[in-house]
Design an enzyme around this catalytic site. Sequence first.
Site, short mmCIF file in Angstrom:
data_model
loop_
_atom_site.label_atom_id
_atom_site.label_comp_id
_atom_site.label_asym_id
_atom_site.label_seq_id
_atom_site.Cartn_x
_atom_site.Cartn_y
_atom_site.Cartn_z
N SER A 37 0.80 -1.22 0.00
CA SER A 37 0.00 0.00 0.00
C SER A 37 0.84 1.28 0.00
CB SER A 37 -0.94 0.02 1.21
OG SER A 37 -0.19 -0.01 2.42
N SER A 106 2.62 -7.15 2.68
CA SER A 106 2.30 -6.04 3.57
C SER A 106 0.78 -5.87 3.70
CB SER A 106 2.99 -4.77 3.04
OG SER A 106 2.94 -3.74 3.99
N PHE A 107 0.24 -4.74 3.28
CA PHE A 107 -1.22 -4.56 3.18
C PHE A 107 -1.86 -5.74 2.43
CE2 PHE A 107 -3.86 -3.43 -0.49
CZ PHE A 107 -5.08 -3.05 0.08
N ASP A 227 13.13 -4.82 8.75
CA ASP A 227 11.95 -4.11 8.27
C ASP A 227 11.58 -2.99 9.24
OD1 ASP A 227 9.42 -3.35 7.32
OD2 ASP A 227 8.85 -5.39 6.79
N HIS A 255 11.78 -3.91 4.09
CA HIS A 255 10.39 -4.25 3.76
C HIS A 255 10.24 -4.76 2.33
CE1 HIS A 255 6.16 -4.24 4.59
NE2 HIS A 255 5.86 -3.37 3.64
#
Length: 276
Positions: A37, A106-107, A227, A255
């Site tokens: 995101s 992630s998202f 991260d 990340h």
Amino acid sequence: MNAPASPEIGLSIEANGLQTNYHDQGQGTNLMLIHGSGPGVSAWANWRLVIPGFAKQFRVVAPDMVGFGFTERRQGYQYNLDNWVAHAIGVMDALNIEQTDLIGNSFGGAVALALAIRHPSRVRKLVLMGSVGVPFPITEGLDAVWGYQPSFENMRRIMDYFAYDRGLVNDELAQLRFQASIRPGFQESFSAMFPAPRQRWVDAMASHESDIRALNKTTLIVHGRDDQVIPLSTSLCLHEMIVDSQLHVYGKCGHWTQIEHAARFERLVTDFLQEA
């Protein structure tokens, strides 16, 4: 003379009532990729280094999730986990994909996890990379990413949170991502998703612990040890909750596992998905 088309623009299909931009490469077992995101992100920007390799073994489908990339944006659209899951299922339905292996970043990990919980017959194996999906105190990095206001300087600053390898976050890449973030409609939808205070959106993207513990999917969990956006503790938590899971942690990695360790990530995931 016409300007060359952006590689971020792939094919188009109507999914859950939204004209959806997506990439569809390769043949074989279905593999769907759900991006993160970050501001200005698209499926291609997120997955460009691994799509070609995965497409040698799988049919790879990578959509721009609603609110991101070149998928249709509607005024007043409600950006939430329910609607993102419905959009992902809509992509599968539109492409006649009954079941898929699923990677979420992630998202996108929160979306993938929720999809597997709510529609278990539609998912074979699950890969969660630097994933949201459990509660955690919002990090400085994630708060900065979700709170991005368009400028080259701000894009350069938040990119420093993403990668361990400082060589990856140069001015040229920051300029490209800044230009992507100011395309018509991009920032308007992005700023509508995660307004302050942003801890509530971390919590809203989390699945219930009892549902995660009941998840009966063979799951690979991947995280960068360094991260600064999503803490490693989230993946440790997911690994503890998901009975049939394995956890792989990359050192010297932030990340962007799929970018910083693209070849290793591709081999790890391919081996996992092809195991009997």
